[in-house]
Design a protein around this motif. Structure first.
Motif, PDB file in Angstrom:
ATOM      1  N   LEU A  89       0.828  -1.210   0.000  1.00  0.00           N
ATOM      2  CA  LEU A  89       0.000   0.000   0.000  1.00  0.00           C
ATOM      3  C   LEU A  89       0.863   1.261   0.000  1.00  0.00           C
ATOM      4  O   LEU A  89       0.537   2.248  -0.670  1.00  0.00           O
ATOM      5  CB  LEU A  89      -0.932  -0.010   1.207  1.00  0.00           C
ATOM      6  N   MET A  90       1.961   1.250   0.739  1.00  0.00           N
ATOM      7  CA  MET A  90       2.864   2.400   0.748  1.00  0.00           C
ATOM      8  C   MET A  90       3.488   2.602  -0.630  1.00  0.00           C
ATOM      9  O   MET A  90       3.564   3.721  -1.140  1.00  0.00           O
ATOM     10  CB  MET A  90       3.957   2.196   1.793  1.00  0.00           C
ATOM     11  N   ALA A  91       3.934   1.506  -1.241  1.00  0.00           N
ATOM     12  CA  ALA A  91       4.536   1.600  -2.566  1.00  0.00           C
ATOM     13  C   ALA A  91       3.517   2.056  -3.603  1.00  0.00           C
ATOM     14  O   ALA A  91       3.850   2.801  -4.534  1.00  0.00           O
ATOM     15  CB  ALA A  91       5.128   0.246  -2.964  1.00  0.00           C
ATOM     16  N   LEU A  92       2.265   1.619  -3.435  1.00  0.00           N
ATOM     17  CA  LEU A  92       1.201   2.054  -4.334  1.00  0.00           C
ATOM     18  C   LEU A  92       0.986   3.563  -4.231  1.00  0.00           C
ATOM     19  O   LEU A  92       0.778   4.249  -5.235  1.00  0.00           O
ATOM     20  CB  LEU A  92      -0.092   1.312  -4.000  1.00  0.00           C
ATOM     21  N   SER A  93       1.065   4.095  -3.027  1.00  0.00           N
ATOM     22  CA  SER A  93       0.913   5.539  -2.828  1.00  0.00           C
ATOM     23  C   SER A  93       2.041   6.312  -3.507  1.00  0.00           C
ATOM     24  O   SER A  93       1.811   7.362  -4.114  1.00  0.00           O
ATOM     25  CB  SER A  93       0.900   5.859  -1.324  1.00  0.00           C
ATOM     26  N   VAL A  94       3.252   5.785  -3.411  1.00  0.00           N
ATOM     27  CA  VAL A  94       4.385   6.408  -4.106  1.00  0.00           C
ATOM     28  C   VAL A  94       4.142   6.401  -5.611  1.00  0.00           C
ATOM     29  O   VAL A  94       4.395   7.392  -6.306  1.00  0.00           O
ATOM     30  CB  VAL A  94       5.699   5.671  -3.773  1.00  0.00           C
ATOM     31  N   GLY A  95       3.626   5.281  -6.118  1.00  0.00           N
ATOM     32  CA  GLY A  95       3.346   5.180  -7.548  1.00  0.00           C
ATOM     33  C   GLY A  95       2.300   6.168  -8.016  1.00  0.00           C
ATOM     34  O   GLY A  95       2.401   6.724  -9.114  1.00  0.00           O
TER      35      GLY A  95
END
Length: 287
Positions: free
Chosen positions: A155-161
């Motif tokens: 979820l954190m990586a998705l937010s960065v994306g």
């Protein structure tokens, strides 16, 4: 010029994967990221001031630059935190893959760009590879803390994306009014400003430089150089075509995570990287 754009984007992906590896290996992620961006920010500041002095922009153009800087604020804060979670070969594909999913769609819908059937098939193959590499499916199959430990980095990586998707589209518009070098400086200022309070509070700036001074200086070249290469590439080719191609960095980062950092699930992640590479080539040559 499409060949030039392709080579620029591949180089951009490799540079991005290498400085991401450096960040993952650093002691304090926020301090490390702040340090490599601060070097470039200081160097490029006179160039930005000179360009804006000689060629002043309209009020709306300044507004777009401010929006780009604000997106970098959110991006930097999320990025520093995400690098503390999960493997490089787990979080990197999601951070990079999110923009690959959304930017071509937005480019087609709003920028009058297009993808062929093969382009969409290639994009689908890349997305499948990204999600398989993320580890979210194996995490969901578990119970309790193991499942949450897998989903949270995702979820954190998705937010960065999502931040990456937004600032790439805004910067595509900014390039109509300002040079790539000056735009890079604007994004650097937003990035550095956001991390400054964290760096001051940590009191670990000297320690990070003592441990990683040479890597910081190399990262100071690779980090802005990666995005600068991509900005130049956007001048020669549609964003819907070259943005997915930049995700070849996912393949590079996966191999670096497995070989250098000794991360697990090597066979699965290498196979997924091959699928991603196939999708990249499909979009590049037939998209």
């Amino acid at each position: 010029m499409i060949i030039v754009a392709t080579l620029l984007v591949i180089a951009s992906g490799l540079a991005h994967a290498i400085w991401s590896l450096f960040t993952k290996k650093s002691h304090n992620k926020s301090v490390f990221l702040w340090s490599i961006l601060m070097v470039t920010t200081i160097v490029l500041l006179p160039y930005l001031i000179r360009e804006l002095w000689l060629y002043p922009l309209s009020l709306s153009s300044y507004g777009l630059l401010l929006l780009s800087a604000c997106l970098q604020v959110a991006y930097s804060l999320l990025l520093a935190r995400t690098y503390n979670m999960g493997d490089l070969s787990q979080i990197y594909p999601i951070m990079r893959g999110t923009s690959t999913l959304f930017i071509p769609i937005i480019g087609v819908l709003f920028l009058r760009e297009s993808l062929s059937v093969y382009g969409w098939l290639g994009l689908l193959g890349m997305v499948i590879g990204f999600f398989a590499l993320s580890g979210i499916f194996t995490g969901v199959a578990r119970s309790g803390s193991a499942s949450r430990a897998s989903v949270k980095p995702f979820l954190m990586a998705l937010s960065v994306g999502l931040c990456t998707t937004c600032y790439v589209l805004v910067d595509k518009l900014n390039l109509e009014h300002i040079s790539a070098v000056s735009l890079l400086e604007v994004t650097n200022i937003g990035f550095v400003a956001a991390l400054t309070p964290t760096v001051i509070a940590s009191k670990q700036l000297r320690m990070e430089w003592r441990l990683n001074s040479r890597i910081i200086l190399l990262g100071a070249i690779l980090n802005p150089g990666s995005y600068l290469l991509f900005l130049f590439a956007m001048k020669y080719a549609p964003v819907a075509h070259i943005s997915p191609l930049r995700e070849i960095g996912t393949v590079f980062a996966t191999f670096l995570g497995i070989v250098v950092l000794k991360e697990k699930q090597g066979t699965l992640r290498i196979l997924c990287s091959v699928l991603i590479l196939f999708g990249i080539l499909t979009i590049s040559f037939w998209g």
